[in-house]
Design a protein around this motif. Structure first.
Motif, short mmCIF file in Angstrom:
data_model
loop_
_atom_site.label_atom_id
_atom_site.label_comp_id
_atom_site.label_asym_id
_atom_site.label_seq_id
_atom_site.Cartn_x
_atom_site.Cartn_y
_atom_site.Cartn_z
N SER A 99 0.79 -1.23 0.00
CA SER A 99 0.00 0.00 0.00
C SER A 99 0.82 1.28 0.00
O SER A 99 0.32 2.35 0.35
CB SER A 99 -0.95 -0.01 1.22
OG SER A 99 -1.75 -1.16 1.20
N ASP A 100 2.09 1.18 -0.39
CA ASP A 100 2.93 2.37 -0.50
C ASP A 100 3.48 2.40 -1.92
O ASP A 100 4.59 1.92 -2.18
CB ASP A 100 4.06 2.32 0.53
CG ASP A 100 4.73 3.68 0.72
OD1 ASP A 100 4.35 4.62 -0.01
OD2 ASP A 100 5.60 3.80 1.58
N PRO A 101 2.71 2.93 -2.88
CA PRO A 101 3.05 2.75 -4.29
C PRO A 101 4.12 3.65 -4.86
O PRO A 101 4.38 3.59 -6.06
CB PRO A 101 1.70 3.03 -4.98
CG PRO A 101 1.02 4.02 -4.09
CD PRO A 101 1.42 3.62 -2.69
N HIS A 102 4.78 4.49 -4.05
CA HIS A 102 5.72 5.43 -4.65
C HIS A 102 6.95 4.72 -5.22
O HIS A 102 7.35 3.65 -4.76
CB HIS A 102 6.08 6.57 -3.68
CG HIS A 102 7.15 6.25 -2.69
ND1 HIS A 102 8.48 6.25 -3.00
CD2 HIS A 102 7.08 5.97 -1.37
CE1 HIS A 102 9.20 5.97 -1.93
NE2 HIS A 102 8.37 5.79 -0.93
N PRO A 103 7.57 5.27 -6.26
CA PRO A 103 8.62 4.59 -7.02
C PRO A 103 9.85 4.19 -6.22
O PRO A 103 10.57 3.28 -6.63
CB PRO A 103 8.98 5.61 -8.11
CG PRO A 103 7.75 6.43 -8.27
CD PRO A 103 7.17 6.55 -6.89
N GLY A 104 10.11 4.86 -5.09
CA GLY A 104 11.29 4.51 -4.30
C GLY A 104 11.25 3.09 -3.75
O GLY A 104 12.27 2.57 -3.31
N GLY A 124 6.20 -1.67 4.93
CA GLY A 124 5.71 -1.08 6.17
C GLY A 124 4.23 -0.79 6.17
O GLY A 124 3.62 -0.68 7.23
N LEU A 125 3.65 -0.63 5.00
CA LEU A 125 2.22 -0.35 4.91
C LEU A 125 1.58 -1.34 3.96
O LEU A 125 1.76 -1.27 2.75
CB LEU A 125 1.99 1.08 4.42
CG LEU A 125 0.57 1.63 4.56
CD1 LEU A 125 0.10 1.58 6.02
CD2 LEU A 125 0.48 3.05 4.03
N CYS A 126 0.86 -2.30 4.51
CA CYS A 126 0.18 -3.32 3.71
C CYS A 126 -1.24 -3.52 4.24
O CYS A 126 -1.46 -3.57 5.45
CB CYS A 126 0.91 -4.66 3.78
SG CYS A 126 2.45 -4.72 2.84
N ALA A 127 -2.19 -3.61 3.32
CA ALA A 127 -3.56 -3.94 3.70
C ALA A 127 -3.68 -5.45 3.81
O ALA A 127 -3.26 -6.18 2.90
CB ALA A 127 -4.55 -3.41 2.67
N ARG A 128 -4.20 -5.93 4.93
CA ARG A 128 -4.40 -7.38 5.12
C ARG A 128 -5.70 -7.78 4.42
O ARG A 128 -6.80 -7.37 4.83
CB ARG A 128 -4.47 -7.72 6.61
CG ARG A 128 -3.15 -8.11 7.25
CD ARG A 128 -2.11 -7.02 7.22
NE ARG A 128 -0.84 -7.46 7.82
CZ ARG A 128 0.27 -6.74 7.81
NH1 ARG A 128 0.29 -5.55 7.25
NH2 ARG A 128 1.37 -7.21 8.36
N HIS A 143 -7.97 2.42 -2.03
CA HIS A 143 -8.11 3.68 -2.76
C HIS A 143 -6.76 4.37 -2.92
O HIS A 143 -6.44 4.90 -4.00
CB HIS A 143 -9.09 4.59 -2.00
CG HIS A 143 -9.34 5.91 -2.67
ND1 HIS A 143 -8.70 7.06 -2.29
CD2 HIS A 143 -10.15 6.25 -3.71
CE1 HIS A 143 -9.11 8.06 -3.07
NE2 HIS A 143 -9.98 7.60 -3.92
N ARG A 144 -5.96 4.33 -1.87
CA ARG A 144 -4.63 4.97 -1.94
C ARG A 144 -3.79 4.32 -3.03
O ARG A 144 -3.12 5.01 -3.82
CB ARG A 144 -3.93 4.83 -0.59
CG ARG A 144 -2.46 5.24 -0.64
CD ARG A 144 -1.78 5.10 0.70
NE ARG A 144 -0.37 5.43 0.61
CZ ARG A 144 0.40 5.71 1.64
NH1 ARG A 144 -0.12 5.72 2.85
NH2 ARG A 144 1.66 5.99 1.48
N VAL A 145 -3.81 2.99 -3.10
CA VAL A 145 -3.01 2.28 -4.10
C VAL A 145 -3.53 2.57 -5.50
O VAL A 145 -2.74 2.77 -6.44
CB VAL A 145 -3.02 0.76 -3.82
CG1 VAL A 145 -2.38 0.00 -4.96
CG2 VAL A 145 -2.30 0.47 -2.51
N GLY A 197 -1.15 4.43 -7.85
CA GLY A 197 -0.72 3.64 -9.00
C GLY A 197 -0.98 4.37 -10.30
O GLY A 197 -0.13 4.35 -11.22
N ILE A 198 -2.13 5.01 -10.42
CA ILE A 198 -2.44 5.78 -11.63
C ILE A 198 -1.43 6.91 -11.80
O ILE A 198 -0.97 7.20 -12.91
CB ILE A 198 -3.88 6.33 -11.54
CG1 ILE A 198 -4.89 5.20 -11.76
CG2 ILE A 198 -4.11 7.44 -12.57
CD1 ILE A 198 -6.34 5.61 -11.56
#
Length: 441
Positions: free
Chosen positions: A283-288, A304-308, A407-409, A413-414
């Motif tokens: 759930s942390d889609p940034h390119p880094g 560190g941030l994952c949706a179960r 929603h964040r992903v 992602g878009i």
């Protein structure tokens, strides 16, 4: 690093630096007005204003790390939604925030690892690089080689990271509206609110290690993806396999069209396959957090941030996306109401709803879709202009807690795909991994 008595002074210093961002922007705007009155061309004045603002933004957020750095990383995702004439000066500065920050002193690294791995921790290593290979918002990563020859990444959390995160986000919340002058076109308050909501998850390295290993087990030997296995972990340290690759941000800036298209498709396939294969959504889609491996596979770090999602993505998402493509606004409205997106007595025009959801549905309409910065800006203008019916509709849409990270992903992602300018058969990925989207589901 100082002692406990230094904390109030350091907190005041952080507050002052964060406050300098909107104040600095206001000051530069005043100087710019003076130059305009003095006869300088408007374009020249605006370009100089934006360049200096971008420089200060990176300097302050990068130096502070913590919540300020995390905030900057999220901003770096959304620059593709900004008007080009405003985005260009920020792009280079914000890209730096994706995987870089000033490092901790070697003495502090030694103190942390002595506490977490034992005083003779260096005896476990054949080699250990005291200079970090990467440094980001709440921790930094060092390269090492264990006695058995395995290359490892040693990720350790900054001392006081929790306090810094909470203090920064509280301060950023106060300045949220003023920050709109720094990055036009991006809503700051929701960004800060979500970061505040997720503090505990991102600070818990035991939880992160469990998620990373769950992904590593699910994707072991996968032909498209690489997830490093966890070797040892504690609440503030994770030792895992080392992976070498080109940062995704590098592909954005210098990759060929073929490279950008291929990695864009792999990026989407990883995001959507996670819930099905691992029961988790990264759930942390940034390119880094992504690397292009020498063999072409996509390497993924930072869990560190994952949706179960043990049962995978909710089938309602795919079903409603499929229905929206037919233009049946009534069915979509009723389905969103059943899922809690629309309050029971809220009146929403079905046709307007279909128009509002277009940015989410359009990439799934054709077999192949071309993402671009221009397309992303167009969507942001459609939904962000307060004079547009979409703006008032957005206020009527509720986001249930269970959908926050999804929603964040989706949005993040878009944004990444738009920065990549990727073109690929994304619809096929949805048919394969998004429950409810294929007709036969």
């Amino acid at each position: 690093m100082g002692n406990v008595s230094d904390l109030p002074r350091k907190a005041l210093s952080r507050t002052a630096k964060l406050a300098s961002l909107p104040l600095g922007a206001a000051g530069r705007a005043t100087v710019g007005l003076g130059k305009r009155i003095g006869g300088a061309p408007a374009e020249t004045v605006m370009a100089e204003f934006q360049r200096r603002t971008a420089d200060q933004l990176f300097s302050v957020l990068g130096e502070l790390k913590g919540g300020a750095m995390k905030f900057g990383q999220m901003l770096s995702l959304m620059e593709s939604a900004m008007p080009e004439e405003l985005a260009a000066p920020y792009r280079a500065a914000l890209t730096k925030l994706q995987d870089s920050a000033p490092p901790m002193p070697a003495s502090t690294v030694d103190t942390i690892l002595s506490r977490e791995l034992g005083k003779r921790w260096r005896d476990r290593f054949e080699e250990f690089d005291d200079l970090p290979a990467a440094a980001a918002s709440i921790g930094q990563v060092h390269h090492g080689i264990l006695k058995d020859g395995r290359e490892v990444a040693v990720k350790l959390q900054y001392p006081g990271a929790a306090e810094a995160l909470r203090a920064d986000l509280k301060q950023l919340g106060r300045f949220a509206r003023t920050f709109g002058a720094l990055v036009p076109g991006v809503e700051m308050k929701p960004l800060v609110a979500e970061l505040q909501e997720r503090i505990g998850e991102e600070l818990d390295y035991d939880r992160e290690a469990q998620a990373q290993q769950q992904y590593a087990d699910a994707f072991k030997g996968h032909p498209e993806f690489v997830v490093p296995r966890v070797i040892k972990h504690s609440p503030t340290v994770i030792v895992s396999e080392w992976i070498e690759g080109k940062p995704l941000s590098g592909v954005m800036t210098s990759g060929t069209k073929t490279e950008r298209d291929e990695i864009g498709l792999k990026y989407v396939r990883f995001m959507f396959s996670g819930p099905k294969l691992a029961g988790l959504l990264h759930s942390d889609p940034h390119p880094g957090n992504f690397r292009v491996m020498p063999d072409g596979r996509l390497g993924v770090v930072d869990f560190g941030l994952c949706a179960r999602l043990p049962d995978g993505l909710p089938p309602a998402i795919g079903r409603l996306l499929r229905i929206s493509l037919t233009g049946d606004g009534v069915a979509v409205r009723d389905g969103l109401r059943a899922e809690g997106f629309i309050k029971p007595r809220m009146d929403i025009d079905p046709d307007q709803l279909i128009d509002y959801l277009a940015p989410f549905a359009e990439p799934a309409r054709a077999e192949t879709f071309q993402f671009s910065r221009a397309w992303m800006r167009e969507q942001a203008n459609r939904t962000g202009d307060f004079r547009s019916p979409n703006a008032s509709l957005a206020l009527k849409i509720n986001l249930p807690p269970s959908y926050l990270l999804i929603h964040r992903v989706w949005i993040g992602g878009i944004a990444v795909l738009s920065q990549l300018e990727a073109e690929a058969p994304f619809r096929a990925t949805l048919e394969e991994f998004l429950p409810g989207f294929a007709e036969e589901d």
